[in-house]
Design a protein around this motif. Structure first.
Motif, PDB file in Angstrom:
ATOM      1  N   CYS A  57     -27.252 -48.583   6.465  1.00 23.86           N
ATOM      2  CA  CYS A  57     -28.784 -47.881   6.617  1.00 23.86           C
ATOM      3  C   CYS A  57     -28.369 -46.462   7.062  1.00 23.86           C
ATOM      4  O   CYS A  57     -27.360 -45.815   7.297  1.00 23.86           O
ATOM      5  N   SER A  89     -30.713 -47.940  12.120  1.00 23.64           N
ATOM      6  CA  SER A  89     -32.190 -47.749  11.910  1.00 23.64           C
ATOM      7  C   SER A  89     -32.087 -47.350  10.292  1.00 23.64           C
ATOM      8  O   SER A  89     -31.452 -46.650   9.831  1.00 23.64           O
ATOM      9  N   LYS A  90     -33.308 -47.803   9.600  1.00 26.28           N
ATOM     10  CA  LYS A  90     -33.751 -47.105   8.326  1.00 26.28           C
ATOM     11  C   LYS A  90     -34.793 -46.227   8.861  1.00 26.28           C
ATOM     12  O   LYS A  90     -35.795 -46.839   9.214  1.00 26.28           O
ATOM     13  N   ARG A 143     -32.137 -51.991   5.335  1.00 30.30           N
ATOM     14  CA  ARG A 143     -32.832 -51.879   6.751  1.00 30.30           C
ATOM     15  C   ARG A 143     -31.843 -51.750   7.673  1.00 30.30           C
ATOM     16  O   ARG A 143     -30.543 -52.133   7.719  1.00 30.30           O
ATOM     17  N   GLU A 188     -36.653 -53.401  11.780  1.00 29.72           N
ATOM     18  CA  GLU A 188     -36.056 -52.336  10.735  1.00 29.72           C
ATOM     19  C   GLU A 188     -35.375 -51.363  11.334  1.00 29.72           C
ATOM     20  O   GLU A 188     -34.428 -50.767  10.605  1.00 29.72           O
TER      21      GLU A 188
END
Length: 570
Positions: free
Chosen positions: A227, A245-246, A262, A285
């Protein structure tokens, strides 16, 4: 008489010392012997055994006034002593200013035994200080915890000693760009190094962790995941952990990242560019905050659904709920509780390990962003007023001013006696001069043709304040006054620490060993004279939480041999 005093328990320690002339004479002889062995020019300014009272036994009459501190028996290296217990809430010792405590331009040294617990549910705080915050003049000596800055515990149990004389000279240095960063999401000091977690924009690029190598150099420690962001870092049980994190870059008014992966996972660093997965948070997410609370690592969900999760080892994370379904974001440990900011309303929440409490909304703000603990108080940064607030109890928040004309207060850190904050939309950095005044000390991102620039993350490292930015992705450092930091977490239990100001350097010692030395400077140009009291267990950071014994302040710079001699004679 002796029997009566013994029945008084620990509270009779002072009377016992006064009643027993033989013991008093013996202590005086031992004190003279140890002091004499330190050599010429190294004489007492003050000596507080803290063995039942706050009396100065140096002969200089610098007796302290006790504010809540208790005195109990404890064992230090096999010897039973009476020591001072500081509760971390409001306990401290006040030593009124006298001419003998005029530090001026002279060399001096501080030696003290301290005990801290593990796990913690509070900040360790200040050991001793004599500092005039309004004039920015004096010295501070503390155990640094900068937490919720805004996503990570940037400093964890780091020893810091600093001096300042109100000099207007503030030096900013560009420390380079870690990789392809558009955002330096997090800065965290761990194991003697400064680490940066980054967010990138490219479709095939992933968020990475970098280790600072000096100048503008950053060493690539790898991408834990696919991500686009490493959003938080934390020291936990002696190892470095990373949350991924995205991150939705449109939240910073930038083009959205095309990286489809994600986040919502946590990794442990295994050296070089190796990362070990330690769990995936369900339905998450992106992870906003990491913090260690009561010996457990906790992580918060950035986007809906809301949630706080506690790490139980292996790959197991247990849900801790959320306050009325609201998201919790930045995380801060303070006075026995876990506090959290939120993005669903301009409020702060408190968690006691089982249940959540709503601590109130902060003005008409819609989001709360960051935490800092300064002068014993909990401070919070906000959007969209760009103001800071100080916690005065549930549903009581004191407005302490707006940072220029800015809209958001991002990361905050306590550095060398003062509180600093970074902002949006101009990525400015301000120093809190109180009670409602914030002074601009610089700007760290000048990227043209963008709506928002952020001074996002902060950490104190090698005696300087480091700031991470968006969208340039650079890290900057600031030096104000002169300070030295031991950039490794102090161990729990009883340890001996010392701080020394000499003619050209500051030095820190732990258990008789030199652990940090400042860069060279002209110490004689720093006049620390002020009329503030000497504070034991309190200062610019927080009330001390732990036990303390045998605080000594010497005129003159002790050397490594002197420090070892003091430690051996405890």
């Amino acid at each position: 008489m002796a029997k009566i005093i013994d029945q008084m328990g620990d509270s009779g320690a002072m009377m016992r010392n006064l009643w027993n002339p033989a013991r008093g004479i013996l202590n005086a002889i031992l004190l003279l012997a140890v002091t004499s062995s330190l050599g010429a020019g190294k004489e007492f300014m003050a000596h507080f055994p803290l063995d039942g009272n706050a009396q100065d036994v140096s002969g200089n009459g610098n007796h302290g006034v006790v504010h809540g501190v208790r005195f109990v028996k404890d064992t230090i290296r096999g010897k039973t002593r009476v020591v001072g217990v500081f509760d971390g809430l409001d306990d401290w010792i006040e030593v009124p200013h006298r001419d003998v405590l005029r530090f001026g331009k002279a060399d001096f040294s501080i030696s003290v035994w301290l005990h801290t617990e593990s796990p913690l549910d509070d900040i360790v705080g200040d050991l001793v200080s004599k500092y005039d915050a309004a004039a920015r003049r004096g010295f501070v000596f503390n155990v640094k915890h900068n937490v919720g800055v805004p996503t990570s515990p940037a400093n964890d149990r780091h020893l810091q000693f600093g001096v300042d004389d109100g000099s207007p000279n503030l030096k900013w240095t560009d420390c380079g760009r870690p990789g392809k960063a558009v955002l330096v999401y997090t800065l965290t000091v761990h194991g003697g190094h400064l680490y940066a977690g980054t967010c990138v924009a490219g479709k095939d690029d992933a968020g990475r962790v970098f280790r600072y190598a000096g100048g503008t150099r950053w060493i690539d420690c790898g991408a834990p995941d696919r991500c686009n962001a490493v959003s938080a870092l934390a020291s936990y049980q002696g190892q470095l952990y990373a949350a991924v994190s995205k991150y939705r870059l449109r939240g910073s008014a930038l083009a959205e990242s095309e990286n489809p992966h994600r986040g919502g996972r946590v990794y442990r660093y295994d050296g070089a560019r190796k990362w070990v997965l330690v769990g995936t948070l369900p339905n998450v997410e992106a992870i906003n905050g990491l913090v260690v609370f009561r010996g457990k690592l906790h992580a918060s969900s950035m986007y809906a659904p809301a949630g706080l999760f506690r790490y139980e080892g292996g790959n197991t994370w247990n849900a801790c709920g959320s306050p009325e379904g609201k998201r919790v974001e930045a995380l801060c440990v303070y006075n026995g509780h876990l506090f959290a900011t939120g993005y669903d309303e301009g409020a702060v929440y408190r968690y006691d390990g089982r249940r959540w409490t709503h601590c109130g909304r902060l003005g008409d703000n819609t989001q709360t962003y960051s935490f800092a603990v300064y002068e014993g108080g909990l401070y919070v940064g906000t959007w969209r007023s760009g103001r800071a607030y100080r916690y005065d109890g549930d549903h009581r928040w004191i407005d302490v001013g707006r940072l220029g004309n800015e809209l958001e207060l991002m990361g905050m850190s306590v550095y060398n006696g003062k509180l600093y904050g970074g902002t949006l939309p101009l990525a400015e950095v301000y120093r809190f001069d109180g009670p409602h005044s914030w002074r601009k000390v610089g700007r760290v991102d000048h990227t043209p043709n963008v709506r928002y620039r952020r001074a996002w993350s902060m950490a104190v490292f090698q005696g300087k304040l480091f700031v991470g930015t968006l969208p340039s992705g650079h890290v900057w450092s600031l030096e104000s006054g002169k300070s030295v930091t031991h950039d490794r977490s102090l161990p729990a239990g009883w340890i001996h620490v010392a701080a020394v100001r000499s003619s050209d350097r500051l030095r820190l010692y732990v258990n008789g060993r030199t652990v940090a030395t400042s860069s060279v400077f002209n110490s004689a140009s720093y006049d620390l004279t002020n009329a503030q009291p000497l504070r034991i267990g309190f200062g610019s950071h927080d009330f001390f939480h732990g036990r303390m014994s045998d605080l000594r302040i010497y005129r003159g710079a002790l050397n490594a041999g002197d420090i070892e001699e003091l430690m051996r004679h405890r």
